[in-house]
Design a protein around this motif. Structure first.
Motif, mmCIF file in Angstrom:
data_model
loop_
_atom_site.group_PDB
_atom_site.id
_atom_site.type_symbol
_atom_site.label_atom_id
_atom_site.label_comp_id
_atom_site.label_asym_id
_atom_site.label_seq_id
_atom_site.Cartn_x
_atom_site.Cartn_y
_atom_site.Cartn_z
ATOM 1 N N ALA A 133 -11.909 0.907 1.900
ATOM 2 C CA ALA A 133 -13.274 2.630 1.837
ATOM 3 C C ALA A 133 -12.867 3.264 1.216
ATOM 4 N N GLY A 134 -11.645 2.985 0.712
ATOM 5 C CA GLY A 134 -11.320 4.020 -0.391
ATOM 6 C C GLY A 134 -10.292 5.052 0.389
ATOM 7 N N ILE A 135 -9.370 4.587 1.952
ATOM 8 C CA ILE A 135 -9.173 5.961 2.792
ATOM 9 C C ILE A 135 -7.509 5.403 2.526
ATOM 10 N N ALA A 136 -6.775 6.334 1.708
ATOM 11 C CA ALA A 136 -5.338 5.912 1.903
ATOM 12 C C ALA A 136 -4.842 6.192 3.371
ATOM 13 N N VAL A 137 -4.197 4.898 3.565
ATOM 14 C CA VAL A 137 -3.009 5.024 5.218
ATOM 15 C C VAL A 137 -2.230 5.471 5.000
ATOM 16 N N SER A 138 -1.670 6.137 6.477
ATOM 17 C CA SER A 138 0.111 6.450 6.598
ATOM 18 C C SER A 138 -0.292 5.808 8.374
ATOM 19 N N LEU A 139 0.933 5.680 8.651
ATOM 20 C CA LEU A 139 1.093 5.269 10.015
ATOM 21 C C LEU A 139 2.826 5.860 10.404
ATOM 22 N N ALA A 152 5.532 -1.426 5.206
ATOM 23 C CA ALA A 152 5.286 -2.209 3.404
ATOM 24 C C ALA A 152 4.811 -3.041 3.689
ATOM 25 N N GLU A 153 5.214 -4.313 4.829
ATOM 26 C CA GLU A 153 4.423 -5.466 4.817
ATOM 27 C C GLU A 153 3.531 -5.125 4.584
ATOM 28 N N LEU A 154 2.744 -4.460 5.187
ATOM 29 C CA LEU A 154 0.823 -3.987 6.115
ATOM 30 C C LEU A 154 0.268 -3.827 4.844
ATOM 31 N N GLY A 155 1.355 -3.054 3.257
ATOM 32 C CA GLY A 155 0.733 -2.172 2.528
ATOM 33 C C GLY A 155 -0.096 -0.812 2.761
ATOM 34 N N ALA A 156 0.571 -0.112 3.940
ATOM 35 C CA ALA A 156 0.044 0.872 3.355
ATOM 36 C C ALA A 156 0.910 2.399 2.636
ATOM 37 N N PRO A 157 -0.029 3.025 1.682
ATOM 38 C CA PRO A 157 1.011 3.612 1.356
ATOM 39 C C PRO A 157 1.533 4.945 1.389
ATOM 40 N N PHE A 158 1.154 5.386 3.320
ATOM 41 C CA PHE A 158 2.387 6.953 3.725
ATOM 42 C C PHE A 158 2.697 6.220 5.040
ATOM 43 N N ILE A 159 3.948 7.251 5.107
ATOM 44 C CA ILE A 159 4.637 6.829 6.892
ATOM 45 C C ILE A 159 4.831 7.653 7.147
ATOM 46 N N LEU A 193 11.646 1.188 -0.258
ATOM 47 C CA LEU A 193 10.157 -0.283 0.262
ATOM 48 C C LEU A 193 8.997 0.651 -0.431
ATOM 49 N N GLY A 194 9.578 2.296 -1.018
ATOM 50 C CA GLY A 194 8.191 2.383 -2.300
ATOM 51 C C GLY A 194 6.984 3.228 -1.220
ATOM 52 N N LEU A 195 7.311 3.488 -0.239
ATOM 53 C CA LEU A 195 6.147 4.387 0.775
ATOM 54 C C LEU A 195 6.916 5.663 0.228
ATOM 55 N N THR A 196 5.477 6.704 0.805
ATOM 56 C CA THR A 196 6.108 8.272 0.422
ATOM 57 C C THR A 196 5.949 8.497 2.160
ATOM 58 N N VAL A 197 6.936 9.091 2.233
ATOM 59 C CA VAL A 197 7.634 9.463 3.695
ATOM 60 C C VAL A 197 6.801 10.963 3.706
ATOM 61 N N ASN A 198 6.706 11.080 4.796
ATOM 62 C CA ASN A 198 6.043 12.435 5.599
ATOM 63 C C ASN A 198 6.709 12.114 6.857
ATOM 64 N N ALA A 199 6.662 13.209 7.506
ATOM 65 C CA ALA A 199 7.570 13.875 8.740
ATOM 66 C C ALA A 199 6.425 14.573 9.845
ATOM 67 N N GLY A 200 6.644 14.371 10.793
ATOM 68 C CA GLY A 200 5.960 15.203 11.853
ATOM 69 C C GLY A 200 6.425 15.411 13.294
ATOM 70 N N HIS A 201 5.517 15.876 14.040
ATOM 71 C CA HIS A 201 6.169 16.185 15.417
ATOM 72 C C HIS A 201 7.252 17.398 16.118
#
Ligand SMILES: CC(=O)[C@@H](O)[C@H](O)COP(=O)(O)O
Ligand SMILES: NCC(=O)COP(=O)(O)O
Length: 248
Positions: A133-139, A152-159, A193-201
């Motif tokens: 659907a063209g929506i970026a995913v973060s985990l 990384a294996e699942l191909g999510a661009p963000f964590i 692993l090439g992921l963009t790293v965010n943080a929260g909580h």
């Protein structure tokens, strides 16, 4: 620069405190409006708006999701459980990103990261559907090696590393150092692993001084402390102050 995503859920919490006490024939409360808050916040410097549409609709409700999508000029990050109902809503609303989070009906707030190892197939299906659907995913995950490797294996661009364990131990020097070291290791692994790293909580005006030193940090999602501060200062000042503390 570290970006600031403002989570507006708890503006909706205040509204729903009255909305839920529905007497027959009573009109639901409409204030405070989280969408108006979001517009003010982005004018004050928020780089994006985060909302968590919980399955029980305890704060953000469906109409907020549509209204905020139409009203903001920055990025919309929709936090949601890994369910087909939420995937359908996201595909309709098309936020700039979705952040997949765990949900437990009895919890007061999100208590841990999503178990992407244990729920591999379920998460993979949503990651693929959102990608289509063209929506970026973060985990939204704990800073644990197998979880980050699976992201990384699942191909999510963000964590988004769950900072709650570190924030809860902030006043115990030893455990805080251990939790921060876990976050540092997680951020390093994610970046490698090439992921963009965010943080929260649980990030607030005090502990932000440490979290901003996390290597490779792209964005912080902060909600409860900014909304709380805004009760005293107004949202513009609360956002400006946090943004300054993140970057100056
Ligand atoms: C996933 C997460 O951490 C946020 O959604 C935030 O905590 C929202 O507030 P509640 O968990 O209280 O709904
Ligand atoms: N994903 C975390 C978030 O959006 C904000 O969490 P909090 O600052 O309300 O604890």
């Amino acid at each position: 620069m570290i970006f600031l995503g403002l989570n507006i859920d708890h503006c909706a919490t205040v509204r729903q405190a009255r909305y839920r006490v529905v007497h027959p024939g009573a009109e639901p409360a409409v204030e405070p409006d989280p969408v108006t808050l979001a517009v003010h916040a982005e004018r004050a410097g928020a780089d994006g708006i985060t909302i968590h549409l919980r399955e029980d609709r305890r704060h953000i409700i469906d109409s907020d999701v549509h209204r905020v999508r139409e009203s903001i000029a920055t990025r919309l990050n929709l936090e949601m459980a890994c369910t087909s109902e939420m995937a359908k809503i996201a595909a309709e609303v098309k936020p700039d990103s979705v952040c997949l989070v765990p949900e437990n009906r009895a919890e007061i707030t999100t208590e841990g990261g999503l178990d992407v190892v244990g729920q591999r197939d379920r998460v993979a299906a949503i990651v693929d559907a959102m990608g289509a659907a063209g929506i970026a995913v973060s985990l939204f995950i704990d800073p644990d090696e197998p979880q980050i490797a699976m992201a990384a294996e699942l191909g999510a661009p963000f964590i988004e590393l769950h900072t709650g364990a570190w924030a809860n131990r902030f006043y115990d020097a030893e455990s805080r150092a251990e939790e921060f070291a876990r976050l540092v290791r997680g951020a390093g692994q994610g970046h490698a692993l090439g992921l963009t790293v965010n943080a929260g909580h649980g990030i607030n005006y005090l502990n932000v001084a440490e979290i901003r030193t996390l290597p490779h940090l792209h964005e912080c999602n902060i909600g409860h402390s900014i909304i709380s501060r805004a009760l005293f200062t107004g949202i513009d000042e609360a956002v400006r102050e946090m943004r300054a503390r993140l970057n100056d």
